[in-house]
Design an enzyme around this catalytic site. Structure first.
Site, PDB file in Angstrom:
ATOM      1  N   ASN A  74       0.838  -1.203   0.000  1.00 16.39           N
ATOM      2  CA  ASN A  74       0.000   0.000   0.000  1.00 16.39           C
ATOM      3  C   ASN A  74       0.876   1.258   0.000  1.00 16.39           C
ATOM      4  O   ASN A  74       2.068   1.198   0.338  1.00 16.39           O
ATOM      5  CB  ASN A  74      -0.891   0.018   1.247  1.00 16.39           C
ATOM      6  CG  ASN A  74      -2.039  -0.966   1.168  1.00 16.39           C
ATOM      7  OD1 ASN A  74      -2.709  -1.066   0.143  1.00 16.39           O
ATOM      8  ND2 ASN A  74      -2.270  -1.694   2.254  1.00 16.39           N
ATOM      9  N   CYS A  83      -5.270  -7.561  -4.093  1.00 13.81           N
ATOM     10  CA  CYS A  83      -5.518  -6.322  -4.840  1.00 13.81           C
ATOM     11  C   CYS A  83      -6.033  -6.707  -6.228  1.00 13.81           C
ATOM     12  O   CYS A  83      -5.261  -7.100  -7.110  1.00 13.81           O
ATOM     13  CB  CYS A  83      -4.258  -5.471  -4.942  1.00 13.81           C
ATOM     14  SG  CYS A  83      -4.558  -3.938  -5.853  1.00 13.81           S
ATOM     15  N   CYS A 231     -11.552   0.036  -5.980  1.00 12.40           N
ATOM     16  CA  CYS A 231     -10.954  -1.016  -5.138  1.00 12.40           C
ATOM     17  C   CYS A 231     -11.623  -2.320  -5.538  1.00 12.40           C
ATOM     18  O   CYS A 231     -12.807  -2.534  -5.260  1.00 12.40           O
ATOM     19  CB  CYS A 231     -11.149  -0.712  -3.654  1.00 12.40           C
ATOM     20  SG  CYS A 231     -10.455  -2.016  -2.606  1.00 12.40           S
TER      21      CYS A 231
HETATM   22  N1  LIG Z   1      -5.739  -1.405   0.545  1.00 12.58           N
HETATM   23  C1  LIG Z   1      -6.048  -2.794   0.467  1.00 12.58           C
HETATM   24  C2  LIG Z   1      -5.413  -3.509  -0.667  1.00 12.58           C
HETATM   25  C3  LIG Z   1      -5.711  -2.955  -2.012  1.00 12.58           C
HETATM   26  C4  LIG Z   1      -7.031  -3.324  -2.642  1.00 12.58           C
HETATM   27  C5  LIG Z   1      -7.056  -2.954  -4.073  1.00 12.58           C
HETATM   28  N2  LIG Z   1      -6.988  -1.612  -4.456  1.00 12.58           N
HETATM   29  C6  LIG Z   1      -7.997  -3.776  -4.910  1.00 12.58           C
HETATM   30  O1  LIG Z   1      -8.206  -3.398  -6.073  1.00 12.58           O
HETATM   31  O2  LIG Z   1      -8.450  -4.830  -4.461  1.00 12.58           O
HETATM   32  C7  LIG Z   1      -5.687  -3.519   1.757  1.00 12.58           C
HETATM   33  O3  LIG Z   1      -4.760  -3.108   2.480  1.00 12.58           O
HETATM   34  O4  LIG Z   1      -6.348  -4.516   2.032  1.00 12.58           O
END
Ligand SMILES: N[C@@H](CCC[C@H](N)C(=O)O)C(=O)O
EC number: 5.1.1.7
Length: 299
Positions: A74, A83, A231
């Site tokens: 991150n 991700c 996300c």
């Molecule tokens: N910030 C999240 C991981 C990232 C998720 C991502 N952007 C996606 O597309 O799934 C975490 O720390 O869990």
């Protein structure tokens, strides 16, 4: 003293990409020892030219039957387990390099597979969701995680309350609302909820409004990255939670600020997320310190 030659050998190739506006650096660590250090990630995130939400570092395979191992970082330097948008970027980058369309990765959360489809979209098998409170994880036992006791705002008139919680390998809380998702101050509530003591490993926080039996609109405050335009794992968690609570069917279009993702929670219990990826520019960077330079053709 570090010589120019030593500096150059420390550099590894990267591509700045995005998945529906989720800002991703795909870093090629193949053939290298070590990892992208948190210090490097923080430095790259602070530079407006390379600012990102996640780094997806591609490493040589460790497990038999997988093509590569993926490490996810991150923008605050913390490690993530999943991700979805970043995985689509990795597949597009690899497919452009090799011509191969399908890949199996060892991700922090387990084995995931993904392929570039004939229309250019990329489908990622995000694995199976988990609902048990200790697998989210939560710090206290909730036997029904379709709705847990958690609220923010005045005690007698909470602004957000009773989220569904889901693990897609990483922790997600989904607050259901009937108003416009843009009418909530997620920048204010996001960090409070991300760091709430109920989430011992913090959590990704989404506000979700069901717009039809197969359409949902969400905004997400990402753990370790803040507000993002997309996300993927939150879209998966929301699609699953919506179906699990009877709000939608198992196949939904989840609209994130950057655009639509197709989320299909199949009978196999696997969640397939389909969407685009986009290349922006390439360069090389130092995975220890984060110093970087654009590729000559992009300079
Ligand atoms: N910030 C999240 C991981 C990232 C998720 C991502 N952007 C996606 O597309 O799934 C975490 O720390 O869990």
């Amino acid at each position: 003293m570090t010589t120019q030659a030593q500096t150059m050998t420390a550099q590894v190739p990267f591509a700045k990409m995005n998945g529906l506006g989720n800002e991703i650096l795909v870093v090629d660590m193949r053939g290298r020892a070590g990892r992208v250090e948190s210090e490097a990630a923080i430095a790259l995130a602070a530079d407006p030219a390379t600012a990102f939400d996640q780094i997806m570092a591609i490493h040589d395979p460790v497990l038999e039957g997988t093509d590569y191992r993926i490490d996810i970082i991150n923008s605050d330097g913390s490690r993530a387990q999943a991700c979805g948008n970043g995985t689509r970027c990795v597949v597009q980058a690899l497919a452009a390099e090799t011509g191969r369309k399908s890949y199996t990765f060892q991700a922090p959360t387990g084995i995931i597979s993904a392929e570039e489809l004939s229309d250019g979209l990329i489908a990622v098998d995000m694995g199976e969701p988990a609902f048990e409170w200790n697998r989210i994880p939560l710090s206290e036992a909730f036997h029904d995680t379709r709705q847990i006791e958690l609220q923010i705002g005045p005690i007698d008139a909470p602004v957000l309350h009773s989220p569904s919680v889901v693990s897609m390998g990483n922790p997600h809380a989904i607050f259901w609302v009937s108003e416009d998702v843009w009418s909530f101050d997620l920048e204010r509530f996001g960090p409070l909820l991300e760091n709430h003591p109920i989430f011992p490993e913090r959590a990704n926080i989404s506000i979700a409004r069901v717009e039809a039996a197969d359409e949902i609109r969400i905004r997400t405050w990402e753990r370790g990255a803040g507000l993002t335009r997309a996300c993927g794992s939150a879209a998966c968690a929301t699609g699953v939670a919506a179906a699990r609570t009877g709000r939608t069917g198992r196949r939904t279009i989840v609209h994130v600020p950057g655009g639509p993702l197709i989320i299909d929670w199949r009978d196999t219990n696997h969640v397939i997320m389909t969407g685009p990826a986009e290349w922006e520019f390439s360069g090389s960077l130092d995975p220890a310190g984060g110093q970087w330079q654009p590729a000559e053709q992009d300079a």
